[in-house]
Design a protein around this motif. Structure first.
Motif, PDB file in Angstrom:
ATOM      1  N   HIS A  33     -24.274  95.110  46.731  1.00 42.97           N
ATOM      2  CA  HIS A  33     -25.486  95.922  46.850  1.00 42.97           C
ATOM      3  C   HIS A  33     -25.974  95.841  48.300  1.00 42.97           C
ATOM      4  CE1 HIS A  33     -25.928  96.146  42.432  1.00 42.97           C
ATOM      5  NE2 HIS A  33     -25.509  94.891  42.438  1.00 42.97           N
ATOM      6  N   VAL A  34     -25.771  96.897  49.065  1.00 44.31           N
ATOM      7  CA  VAL A  34     -26.243  96.962  50.451  1.00 44.31           C
ATOM      8  C   VAL A  34     -27.572  97.721  50.430  1.00 44.31           C
ATOM      9  CG1 VAL A  34     -25.736  97.699  52.806  1.00 44.31           C
ATOM     10  CG2 VAL A  34     -23.871  96.954  51.295  1.00 44.31           C
ATOM     11  N   LYS A  35     -28.670  96.991  50.637  1.00 43.54           N
ATOM     12  CA  LYS A  35     -29.991  97.554  50.356  1.00 43.54           C
ATOM     13  C   LYS A  35     -30.605  98.325  51.508  1.00 43.54           C
ATOM     14  CE  LYS A  35     -31.404  97.160  46.958  1.00 43.54           C
ATOM     15  NZ  LYS A  35     -31.066  97.986  45.774  1.00 43.54           N
ATOM     16  N   GLY A  36     -30.092  98.160  52.715  1.00 45.77           N
ATOM     17  CA  GLY A  36     -30.650  98.903  53.837  1.00 45.77           C
ATOM     18  C   GLY A  36     -31.968  98.353  54.334  1.00 45.77           C
ATOM     19  N   GLY A  37     -32.087  97.022  54.360  1.00 44.80           N
ATOM     20  CA  GLY A  37     -33.298  96.410  54.902  1.00 44.80           C
ATOM     21  C   GLY A  37     -33.761  95.211  54.101  1.00 44.80           C
ATOM     22  N   LYS A  38     -34.387  94.309  54.790  1.00 53.02           N
ATOM     23  CA  LYS A  38     -34.834  93.048  54.191  1.00 53.02           C
ATOM     24  C   LYS A  38     -35.892  93.245  53.116  1.00 53.02           C
ATOM     25  CE  LYS A  38     -36.560  88.555  55.844  1.00 53.02           C
ATOM     26  NZ  LYS A  38     -36.862  87.832  57.096  1.00 53.02           N
ATOM     27  N   GLN A  39     -36.844  94.123  53.371  1.00 52.60           N
ATOM     28  CA  GLN A  39     -37.928  94.321  52.409  1.00 52.60           C
ATOM     29  C   GLN A  39     -37.422  94.936  51.113  1.00 52.60           C
ATOM     30  OE1 GLN A  39     -40.836  92.866  52.711  1.00 52.60           O
ATOM     31  NE2 GLN A  39     -39.977  92.101  54.642  1.00 52.60           N
ATOM     32  N   LYS A  40     -36.351  95.705  51.183  1.00 50.22           N
ATOM     33  CA  LYS A  40     -35.780  96.267  49.963  1.00 50.22           C
ATOM     34  C   LYS A  40     -35.103  95.183  49.124  1.00 50.22           C
ATOM     35  CE  LYS A  40     -35.243 100.962  51.708  1.00 50.22           C
ATOM     36  NZ  LYS A  40     -34.312 102.074  52.013  1.00 50.22           N
ATOM     37  N   VAL A  41     -34.565  94.166  49.787  1.00 52.86           N
ATOM     38  CA  VAL A  41     -34.039  93.018  49.048  1.00 52.86           C
ATOM     39  C   VAL A  41     -35.183  92.267  48.392  1.00 52.86           C
ATOM     40  CG1 VAL A  41     -32.747  90.862  49.186  1.00 52.86           C
ATOM     41  CG2 VAL A  41     -32.058  92.808  50.607  1.00 52.86           C
ATOM     42  N   ARG A  42     -36.245  92.061  49.147  1.00 52.00           N
ATOM     43  CA  ARG A  42     -37.380  91.315  48.605  1.00 52.00           C
ATOM     44  C   ARG A  42     -37.993  92.013  47.391  1.00 52.00           C
ATOM     45  NH1 ARG A  42     -42.714  88.766  51.676  1.00 52.00           N
ATOM     46  NH2 ARG A  42     -43.341  87.503  49.876  1.00 52.00           N
ATOM     47  N   ALA A  43     -38.041  93.322  47.442  1.00 52.52           N
ATOM     48  CA  ALA A  43     -38.658  94.076  46.346  1.00 52.52           C
ATOM     49  C   ALA A  43     -37.915  93.876  45.026  1.00 52.52           C
ATOM     50  CB  ALA A  43     -38.700  95.561  46.702  1.00 52.52           C
ATOM     51  N   ARG A  44     -36.622  93.532  45.117  1.00 51.08           N
ATOM     52  CA  ARG A  44     -35.818  93.385  43.906  1.00 51.08           C
ATOM     53  C   ARG A  44     -35.407  91.941  43.619  1.00 51.08           C
ATOM     54  NH1 ARG A  44     -33.023  97.922  42.346  1.00 51.08           N
ATOM     55  NH2 ARG A  44     -32.490  96.625  40.531  1.00 51.08           N
ATOM     56  N   ILE A  45     -35.896  90.998  44.412  1.00 51.96           N
ATOM     57  CA  ILE A  45     -35.383  89.632  44.301  1.00 51.96           C
ATOM     58  C   ILE A  45     -35.647  89.012  42.931  1.00 51.96           C
ATOM     59  CG2 ILE A  45     -37.438  88.504  45.275  1.00 51.96           C
ATOM     60  CD1 ILE A  45     -33.754  87.524  45.916  1.00 51.96           C
ATOM     61  N   ASN A  46     -36.787  89.292  42.345  1.00 54.56           N
ATOM     62  CA  ASN A  46     -37.070  88.722  41.021  1.00 54.56           C
ATOM     63  C   ASN A  46     -36.135  89.292  39.961  1.00 54.56           C
ATOM     64  OD1 ASN A  46     -39.153  86.979  41.839  1.00 54.56           O
ATOM     65  ND2 ASN A  46     -40.646  88.636  41.770  1.00 54.56           N
ATOM     66  N   VAL A  59     -27.139  86.244  47.331  1.00 51.28           N
ATOM     67  CA  VAL A  59     -28.098  87.037  48.102  1.00 51.28           C
ATOM     68  C   VAL A  59     -28.187  86.447  49.506  1.00 51.28           C
ATOM     69  CG1 VAL A  59     -30.477  87.857  48.295  1.00 51.28           C
ATOM     70  CG2 VAL A  59     -29.427  87.611  46.028  1.00 51.28           C
ATOM     71  N   LEU A  60     -28.015  87.299  50.514  1.00 54.69           N
ATOM     72  CA  LEU A  60     -28.124  86.859  51.908  1.00 54.69           C
ATOM     73  C   LEU A  60     -29.137  87.724  52.640  1.00 54.69           C
ATOM     74  CD1 LEU A  60     -27.132  85.226  54.408  1.00 54.69           C
ATOM     75  CD2 LEU A  60     -25.454  87.066  54.770  1.00 54.69           C
ATOM     76  N   VAL A  61     -30.100  87.081  53.301  1.00 53.52           N
ATOM     77  CA  VAL A  61     -31.038  87.796  54.166  1.00 53.52           C
ATOM     78  C   VAL A  61     -31.193  87.035  55.471  1.00 53.52           C
ATOM     79  CG1 VAL A  61     -32.345  88.850  52.278  1.00 53.52           C
ATOM     80  CG2 VAL A  61     -33.073  86.640  53.206  1.00 53.52           C
ATOM     81  N   ASP A  62     -31.675  87.734  56.489  1.00 59.14           N
ATOM     82  CA  ASP A  62     -31.969  87.103  57.774  1.00 59.14           C
ATOM     83  C   ASP A  62     -33.346  86.454  57.734  1.00 59.14           C
ATOM     84  OD1 ASP A  62     -29.584  88.060  58.798  1.00 59.14           O
ATOM     85  OD2 ASP A  62     -30.500  89.752  59.865  1.00 59.14           O
ATOM     86  N   LEU A  63     -33.468  85.325  58.403  1.00 62.08           N
ATOM     87  CA  LEU A  63     -34.782  84.701  58.554  1.00 62.08           C
ATOM     88  C   LEU A  63     -35.662  85.520  59.490  1.00 62.08           C
ATOM     89  CD1 LEU A  63     -36.661  82.251  58.049  1.00 62.08           C
ATOM     90  CD2 LEU A  63     -35.581  81.147  60.023  1.00 62.08           C
ATOM     91  N   ASP A  64     -35.037  86.101  60.525  1.00 62.15           N
ATOM     92  CA  ASP A  64     -35.769  86.821  61.568  1.00 62.15           C
ATOM     93  C   ASP A  64     -36.867  85.912  62.116  1.00 62.15           C
ATOM     94  OD1 ASP A  64     -34.234  89.204  61.353  1.00 62.15           O
ATOM     95  OD2 ASP A  64     -35.331  89.721  59.544  1.00 62.15           O
ATOM     96  N   TRP A  77     -40.489  83.691  48.617  1.00 64.22           N
ATOM     97  CA  TRP A  77     -39.790  84.735  47.872  1.00 64.22           C
ATOM     98  C   TRP A  77     -39.393  84.306  46.470  1.00 64.22           C
ATOM     99  CZ3 TRP A  77     -35.831  88.438  50.426  1.00 64.22           C
ATOM    100  CH2 TRP A  77     -36.387  89.013  51.587  1.00 64.22           C
ATOM    101  N   LEU A  78     -38.887  83.087  46.342  1.00 64.63           N
ATOM    102  CA  LEU A  78     -38.213  82.709  45.106  1.00 64.63           C
ATOM    103  C   LEU A  78     -38.374  81.212  44.819  1.00 64.63           C
ATOM    104  CD1 LEU A  78     -36.488  84.382  43.098  1.00 64.63           C
ATOM    105  CD2 LEU A  78     -34.473  83.470  44.235  1.00 64.63           C
ATOM    106  N   PRO A  79     -39.598  80.790  44.464  1.00 67.79           N
ATOM    107  CA  PRO A  79     -39.817  79.361  44.237  1.00 67.79           C
ATOM    108  C   PRO A  79     -39.077  78.811  43.017  1.00 67.79           C
ATOM    109  CG  PRO A  79     -41.754  80.653  43.632  1.00 67.79           C
ATOM    110  CD  PRO A  79     -40.817  81.585  44.332  1.00 67.79           C
ATOM    111  N   ASP A  80     -38.779  79.679  42.044  1.00 67.43           N
ATOM    112  CA  ASP A  80     -38.086  79.238  40.822  1.00 67.43           C
ATOM    113  C   ASP A  80     -36.762  79.983  40.701  1.00 67.43           C
ATOM    114  OD1 ASP A  80     -40.214  77.512  39.897  1.00 67.43           O
ATOM    115  OD2 ASP A  80     -41.323  79.349  39.464  1.00 67.43           O
ATOM    116  N   ARG A  81     -35.753  79.433  41.322  1.00 63.69           N
ATOM    117  CA  ARG A  81     -34.449  80.110  41.392  1.00 63.69           C
ATOM    118  C   ARG A  81     -33.554  79.698  40.236  1.00 63.69           C
ATOM    119  NH1 ARG A  81     -32.600  78.514  46.441  1.00 63.69           N
ATOM    120  NH2 ARG A  81     -31.187  76.956  45.595  1.00 63.69           N
ATOM    121  N   GLU A  82     -32.874  80.690  39.646  1.00 61.98           N
ATOM    122  CA  GLU A  82     -31.885  80.421  38.609  1.00 61.98           C
ATOM    123  C   GLU A  82     -30.668  79.731  39.234  1.00 61.98           C
ATOM    124  OE1 GLU A  82     -32.011  80.844  35.361  1.00 61.98           O
ATOM    125  OE2 GLU A  82     -34.022  81.736  35.391  1.00 61.98           O
TER     126      GLU A  82
END
Length: 204
Positions: A33-46, A59-64, A77-82
């Motif tokens: 899944h190539v989301k085209g931006g960090k915020q689009k990954v965040r929107a679906r992270i849950n 899931v891989l994102v940049d720290l920036d 983003w994800l305090p309770d990770r599966e």
């Protein structure tokens, strides 16, 4: 459970990197899944986290420069990770992982090795740094492909993505095992992917 995993990334270079790292760990990417931006990954992270209750995700994102460190981003983003969600952060961007193989990166960019930082994770903006390094390349093709034309308004050259993907995939290109020695977040990512691969093999 098979060693197939779904992956989620910001862009095409990240996708190439994840495929390479996954293969090294004995994992097969079933869906990218190539989301085209960090915020689009965040929107679906849950949602990805929920899906990981039943099947593995990477899931891989940049720290920036959004957070001081990777643990801060993860906590936000994800305090309770599966357990089957492998959530990795490139410090501060995946370009730092590529530059961490200094010898091969210098050869690819046609610049002296000394121009590349010994600790690439200390670079505030690895993408910009890579472009700036390429400005001094001895290769006209590298300069034209990676450096944006004056007045274009672009941050990178027109062939930036294809050039970096070529570097990631090339037989004489990027060596993750070498880069990991100079890049802690990459070393941790490789270790996490190997651990996920072992877990999946044990639960077959």
């Amino acid at each position: 459970m098979s060693n197939s995993v779904a992956a989620v990334v910001e862009g095409d270079v990240d996708a190439a990197v994840v495929r390479r790292l996954a293969a090294d760990a004995g994992l097969e990417i079933s869906t990218m899944h190539v989301k085209g931006g960090k915020q689009k990954v965040r929107a679906r992270i849950n949602g990805y986290n929920s899906a990981a209750r039943y099947s593995p995700f990477v899931v891989l994102v940049d720290l920036d420069r959004d957070y001081a460190c990777a643990p801060d981003l993860i906590a936000d983003w994800l305090p309770d990770r599966e357990p089957l969600l492998c959530f990795r952060i490139a410090v501060r961007a995946v370009e730092a992982w590529l530059l961490a193989d200094r010898e091969r990166a210098a050869k690819f960019l046609r610049i002296p090795k000394a121009r590349i930082e010994e600790i690439p994770e200390a670079i505030a903006d690895p993408k910009r740094t890579l472009v700036d390094i390429a400005r001094g390349s001895m290769s006209r093709d590298v300069r034209e492909d990676i450096v944006p034309r004056d007045g274009s308004g672009r941050q990178v050259g027109a062939a930036y993505l294809s050039r970096l993907i070529e570097f990631v995939n090339g037989a004489s290109g990027w060596r993750p095992e070498v880069a990991a020695a100079n890049c802690d977040s990459l070393a941790r990512a490789r270790k996490a992917l190997t651990a996920l691969s072992v877990t999946l093999r044990l639960t077959k």
